[in-house]
Design an enzyme around this catalytic site. Structure first.
Site, PDB file in Angstrom:
ATOM      1  N   TYR A 367       0.839  -1.202   0.000  1.00  0.00           N
ATOM      2  CA  TYR A 367       0.000   0.000   0.000  1.00  0.00           C
ATOM      3  C   TYR A 367       0.874   1.253   0.000  1.00  0.00           C
ATOM      4  CZ  TYR A 367      -4.603  -2.203   0.999  1.00  0.00           C
ATOM      5  OH  TYR A 367      -5.787  -2.904   0.945  1.00  0.00           O
ATOM      6  N   GLU A 368       1.907   1.269   0.853  1.00  0.00           N
ATOM      7  CA  GLU A 368       2.748   2.456   0.966  1.00  0.00           C
ATOM      8  C   GLU A 368       3.581   2.682  -0.296  1.00  0.00           C
ATOM      9  OE1 GLU A 368       3.301   2.401   5.852  1.00  0.00           O
ATOM     10  OE2 GLU A 368       4.915   1.668   4.553  1.00  0.00           O
ATOM     11  N   LEU A 369       4.025   1.609  -0.920  1.00  0.00           N
ATOM     12  CA  LEU A 369       4.806   1.739  -2.155  1.00  0.00           C
ATOM     13  C   LEU A 369       3.949   2.330  -3.278  1.00  0.00           C
ATOM     14  CD1 LEU A 369       7.587   1.198  -3.367  1.00  0.00           C
ATOM     15  CD2 LEU A 369       6.793  -1.092  -3.994  1.00  0.00           C
ATOM     16  N   ALA A 372       3.703   6.035  -2.504  1.00  0.00           N
ATOM     17  CA  ALA A 372       4.951   6.752  -2.771  1.00  0.00           C
ATOM     18  C   ALA A 372       5.123   7.003  -4.262  1.00  0.00           C
ATOM     19  CB  ALA A 372       6.136   5.961  -2.214  1.00  0.00           C
TER      20      ALA A 372
END
Length: 853
Positions: A367-369, A372
Site C-alpha cells: 500500500y505504501e509503495l 509513494a
C-alpha cells in the site's frame, strides 16, 4: 561543495570512461537482507538499512546518499537523493532553483533561468518516525531499488521530472530498538509488543510532536534539510495506525483547517489524496479511508509544520500488524468509531471496505509503495503546477505581510529571562524565519524599543509559520451529534511566547526601524556588573539558566543563600565561586551583580539541592522521557529508578527528591501484566513500592508528582485534597491541549522567581480543592485564574476550575509531597514553567537550624 563521489564521477567522464547503465549491478533489498522487505517475522536493523542505501549509492548514478549527522544515540541519519543521473550531477543548480521559488525576493537578472520552467519538484518522503510503525523503512528500501534500477516509462518520468529526498527513517535509534526487541519477543505471548523502553531516548511517539520546538537532534537535522538546504515542494510522511479500522488513510484531512494555511496547500492535498486513492483502487487495494480522523489544525508535526512553510505535506496511516507478525481479523473485528468514520460500512469517504482476513507487513509495504510512486508520478505530471504554486504561495505570504497587520513581531532583549527570549528567536530562525536586529532605538505602535531588539517581519515567505507560532489560537467549538466535544487531533493551542514566558509585541501599524538581517542567532551570554572587585555576587533568580549556575556552585561547595523577601540569590565572590563562574558563565545567559557587602545579611536561608531520582516505568512514559531531556538541558543531575529499586526501600539513603512524571495511577501501581512483556518487566510499584514512597517522604524526602501521577499520590498518602475534574464529563468541562492563565498565591519556595501571573500548558490536566480546616492543610503555590482563564486553544466550562489550586505541597513530617496539576515540562516546550519544577528540587534551610522550607 561536491561530494567525493561526484568528483570521482566527473573525473571518470573526463578520462573517457563510460559509466554503467543505472540498472546494472544494483543490488536488490532481498539479496541484501536475505528476505523480501515485508516478509513475515523479519525486520531490518538500522545498520542493514544504511549499508543497503550505501551499496545502491555505489552502484547507481541516480542515487546520492548523504549522512546528515548523528541521531540522539549516535547512529547515522541518512537521506538518499534520487533523480536522473544528469540531475544528480548538477544538484546545486536545482537547490538554487528551489531557493528562488521558495524565496522569490532573491535577486535575479534577466539572464537568470526561469525557476518554474527549469526546476523539478523536490519531494521528501520520511519513514518510520514512529519506530513501531515498521513497514515504511522496508518500503523505502524497495522504492530506492526500483528507482535506481528500472527503466520503464513510469520510472523514467519520475526520474526525469522530480528530485526525491528519501529518508528511510526519521528515528534511526528506534528502528534498531524495535528490530532487536522484536527478535527477542518472537515465539512468546508478547510477540510484537511489550517494548520496555521508549523507542526514542526522550520522546518515544512524540518524535512527531517536536517540529516547531526542535528539542531533538533528529528534528534539527531534518529541519536544516527542509528549510535551509532544499526548500522542497512536497513532503510525504509515512505512518501506521491501529489494526481494526481502515487498511489505509489517505488525505484529504478532516475539519477544522488552520486559517493560516494558503488555500493552495489544502487544494493540493485534495489532489494528492485523490491520486493515491485512485492508484490504490486500480491496484485492487481495499479499505482506503479519506477525510476522517486526522485534522489539519495543529502545528508541530512532520506534515503540519512544513505546510506553514508552503510545502504540500501529507501523511498516510496504514493499519498495523504486530511489528512484523501477521494478524487475522474477522469481519466483525473491524470497526470505525472516530471522526468521519463511524462504522465499517461503505460511505463516500470509505467506498470499498476490506472484508477481513490475514493482514501482513507485506500488505502495508505494498500500500505504501503504491502511495509513494503515486505522489512522485503526480509531481512529475503536474511539475509546473506544483512549482508555480510554491512560488505563488511565497509571494502571497510576503504580500500579506506587507499589507495586513500584524506587520511584525518585536522581541525586546530586556526580559525577565533573556536567555529564553533568545532561545525563542533562535528556534524560529532555525525554522527558516527571517530575523532582523535593530541597530538603533525605534518606535512601533507608540512603544519605544532599544537597539538590539529582535524584529520578526511578517513580510516573508514563511509568514504562515511565524504567525501561527506568535498568535493565540482560537479553536472552533465542535461537538458530536450527541453534544459531546469533538476531540481535536493532538492539541488546540500552542502559542510559543505564552509557553516560553517571553514578552513579544505584535505591531499593528506600519513602522520603520534601522535593522540588519541575522545569519545566526547568538544566545545571550552571561555577564557581570556592579562592583569591579566584589566580595559577593547576587543573582536575580528569574532566568532558567540561573539554575545551571546555582547547581555548579552547589556542586563546588559554594554556600548559596536565598533572600526570602526578594527571592534573589547571593554567594561569596571567593576563589571557589570564581572557578565555577569562569567555566559556566560564558555558556548561559545569567546576569550577576557584584556587591561590596552581603546583599542579603538578613531574611536569608541557605539553598540545598540533594540527589534527584526520576522514576521510569517499564510500560514506558513519554512524559518521563521529556522530563529527562529538560533536566539534562539545564545540567541537573539525576538518577533513573525502576520498580525494583523503589520497592527495595531505603530511598532516602540514595536520593532526596523523586520525580514521577505524568503517568496513570494504574500504570504506576500495576505496570505490564503477565503475558504483555518479558517476565522481568511485569508489574508496577505495587504495595511494596507505595510503602517505600511513604517511608521516603516520612524520612524527609520530597516526592514530586506531575499531572496524572497526582491521583496516585493523593490515594496512597491519603492527602486531604480533591481532584475536582475526576469523573467530570467532557460535556461539562473540556480542555484539549490549551494554554491557561495561572496566578501565584502567597509565598512559597516553589514559586520563587516567577511573576504574579504566568501561562501554563493544560492537556486534560488536574485541578484541586484544598480544604484549610484539616490536620495537614496543603500549601497552594498557584491557582488557575479566576477570570480570563483561557489564553490559547479551546476551553469548555472554565468555571469548573477557575480559582482552583494548580500547584500544591503537603508537608508530611520532615518530608513533603508536591502536586503539579499541569505538566510544567510538557514536550520540552513550556520554558515559562520549567522553573516551577526546578524549584521543587531545592530546600531552603535556616543557618540557625530551623526546619527546611
Amino acid at each position: 561543495m561536491p561530494s567525493s563521489r561526484q568528483v570521482v564521477l566527473v573525473w571518470l567522464l573526463l578520462a573517457g570512461f563510460v559509466l554503467p547503465c543505472a540498472g546494472a549491478d544494483v543490488p536488490s533489498p532481498e539479496a541484501h537482507l536475505g528476505y523480501r522487505p515485508g516478509a513475515d517475522f523479519h525486520l531490518a536493523a538500522w545498520p542493514a538499512v544504511v549499508d543497503y542505501f550505501r551499496e545502491v549509492d555505489e552502484a547507481s548514478d541516480r542515487v546520492l546518499v548523504r549522512n546528515l549527522g548523528e541521531s540522539t544515540e549516535g547512529r547515522p541519519y541518512i537521506v538518499a537523493v534520487v533523480s536522473s543521473s544528469e540531475t544528480i550531477k548538477d544538484l546545486p543548480k536545482y537547490q538554487q532553483f528551489q531557493r528562488r521559488l521558495s524565496h522569490p525576493g532573491l535577486t535575479a537578472t534577466t539572464e537568470t533561468p526561469d525557476p518554474v520552467a527549469e526546476s523539478k519538484p523536490v519531494v521528501v518522503i520520511t519513514c518510520s518516525i514512529h519506530s513501531t510503525e515498521t513497514a515504511s523503512t522496508l518500503m523505502a528500501m524497495e522504492l530506492l531499488h526500483e528507482l535506481a534500477s528500472k527503466d520503464d516509462p513510469a520510472t523514467r518520468a519520475i526520474l526525469d521530472s522530480t528530485i526525491l529526498l528519501l529518508v528511510p527513517s526519521a528515528n534511526p535509534d528506534g528502528v534498531d530498538k524495535v528490530a532487536h526487541w522484536y527478535e527477542r519477543s518472537k515465539g512468546h505471548p508478547w510477540e510484537g509488543s511489550g517494548l520496555p523502553e521508549l523507542y526514542h531516548k526522550y520522546a518515544g511517539h512524540d518524535t512527531n510532536r517536536d517540529w516547531f520546538m526542535l528539542n531533538l537532534k533528529e528534528t534539527r537535522l531534518l529541519t536544516q534539510l527542509l528549510y535551509q538546504e532544499w526548500m522542497p515542494t512536497i513532503l510525504y510522511d509515512v505512518h501506521q495506525m491501529g489494526s481494526r479500522g481502515a487498511r489505509l488513510f489517505v488525505p484529504p484531512f478532516y475539519d477544522p483547517i488552520n486559517p493560516n494555511l494558503d488555500a493552495r496547500i489544502h487544494q493540493s492535498i485534495f489532489m494528492i489524496g485523490a491520486h493515491m486513492a485512485g492508484d490504490l483502487a486500480a491496484a485492487g487495494k481495499q479499505g482506503v479511508l479519506t477525510n476522517a480522523m486526522y485534522d489539519n489544525w495543529w502545528n508541530g508535526g512532520n506534515r503540519t509544520t512544513p505546510q506553514r512553510h508552503n510545502i504540500v505535506a501529507v501523511l498516510t496511516e496504514a493499519a498495523s500488524v504486530r511489528m512484523a507478525s501477521p494478524i487475522f481479523l474477522e469481519r466483525g473485528d473491524l470497526s470505525g468509531g472516530s471522526r468521519g468514520f463511524r462504522d465499517h460500512a461503505p460511505t463516500v469517504n470509505f467506498v470499498d471496505p476490506w472484508p477481513g482476513g490475514w493482514w501482513r507487513l507485506r500488505d502495508i509495504v505494498d500500500y505504501e509503495l503504491i502511495c509513494a510512486r503515486s505522489i512522485l508520478t503526480l509531481a512529475a505530471s503536474y511539475r509546473q503546477t506544483f512549482q508555480t504554486n510554491l512560488q505563488a504561495m511565497a509571494r502571497n505570504a510576503t504580500r500579506k505581510g506587507e499589507n495586513e497587520p500584524p506587520f511584525a513581531w518585536v522581541v525586546p532583549r530586556n526580559q525577565r529571562d533573556p536567555g529564553t527570549a533568545s532561545e525563542l528567536v533562535r528556534i524560529l530562525h532555525a525554522s527558516g524565519i527571517e530575523v532582523r536586529r535593530a541597530t538603533q532605538p525605534f518606535q512601533a505602535d507608540g512603544v519605544s524599543y532599544e537597539a538590539g531588539a529582535w524584529i520578526l517581519p511578517a513580510a516573508q515567505p514563511y509568514r504562515s509559520h511565524l504567525k501561527d507560532m506568535m498568535e493565540r489560537q482560537v479553536y472552533p467549538s465542535r461537538f458530536t451529534a450527541g453534544g459531546v466535544p469533538e476531540t481535536p487531533y493532538d492539541v488546540a493551542g500552542w502559542t510559543l511566547p505564552l509557553q516560553m514566558g517571553v514578552q513579544v509585541s505584535a505591531v499593528g501599524t506600519r513602522f520603520s526601524a534601522d535593522s540588519e538581517p541575522l545569519e545566526r542567532i547568538e544566545l545571550i551570554q552571561g555577564q557581570r556588573s556592579g562592583e569591579s572587585a566584589p566580595k559577593y555576587f547576587a543573582l536575580g533568580n528569574q532566568a532558567n539558566d540561573d539554575f545551571v549556575v546555582v547547581n555548579a556552585l552547589l556542586d563546588a561547595g559554594v554556600i548559596v543563600k536565598v533572600n526570602e523577601a526578594s527571592g534573589h540569590l547571593s554567594f561569596p565572590a571567593d576563589a571557589q565561586a570564581e572557578a565555577v563562574l569562569s567555566r559556566v558563565l560564558p555558556t548561559v545567559s545569567s546576569q550577576l551583580i557584584g556587591h561590596a557587602n552581603d546583599p542579603s545579611p538578613k531574611l536569608s536561608r541557605e539553598l540545598r539541592r540533594g540527589r534527584i531520582g526520576v522514576y521510569q516505568p517499564w510500560d514506558s512514559s513519554m512524559d518521563e522521557g521529556w522530563t529527562r531531556l529538560v533536566l539534562e538541558k539545564f545540567r541537573i543531575p539525576y538518577t533513573t529508578l525502576h520498580n525494583a529499586e523503589i520497592r527495595a526501600g531505603g530511598l532516602k539513603e540514595r536520593i532526596e527528591t523523586l520525580v514521577i512524571a505524568s503517568i496513570e495511577p494504574r500504570t504506576l501501581s500495576q505496570g505490564y501484566s503477565e503475558g504483555q512483556t518479558e517476565p522481568k518487566y511485569v508489574g508496577g510499584l505495587g504495595p511494596e513500592g507505595a510503602a517505600a514512597l511513604r517511608a521516603f517522604v516520612e524520612a524527609g524526602g520530597t516526592l514530586v508528582c506531575l499531572e496524572n501521577s497526582c491521583d496516585y499520590a493523593i490515594t496512597e498518602f491519603a492527602l486531604p485534597v480533591v481532584n475536582v475534574l475526576k469523573g467530570v464529563k467532557s460535556s461539562r468541562f473540556y480542555a484539549p491541549g490549551s494554554i491557561v492563565r495561572v496566578t501565584r498565591t502567597g509565598t512559597s519556595s516553589l514559586t520563587r522567581g516567577v511573576s504574579s501571573e504566568l501561562s501554563a500548558y493544560f492537556d486534560h490536566s488536574l485541578a484541586f480543592d484544598v480544604p484549610e480546616n484539616v490536620q495537614r492543610p496543603g500549601k497552594v503555590g498557584l491557582r488557575y485564574a479566576g477570570k480570563n482563564l483561557l489564553e490559547s486553544g479551546w476551553l469548555l466550562g472554565p468555571e469548573v476550575i477557575q480559582g482552583k489550586a494548580a500547584l500544591v505541597e503537603f508537608n508530611i513530617g520532615p518530608g513533603r509531597v508536591v502536586l503539579f496539576g499541569f505538566p510544567p515540562q510538557h514536550r520540552g516546550q513550556p520554558h515559562g514553567t520549567f522553573r516551577l519544577l526546578f524549584n521543587s528540587f531545592y530546600r531552603e534551610e535556616d543557618p540557625s537550624g530551623q526546619p527546611p522550607k
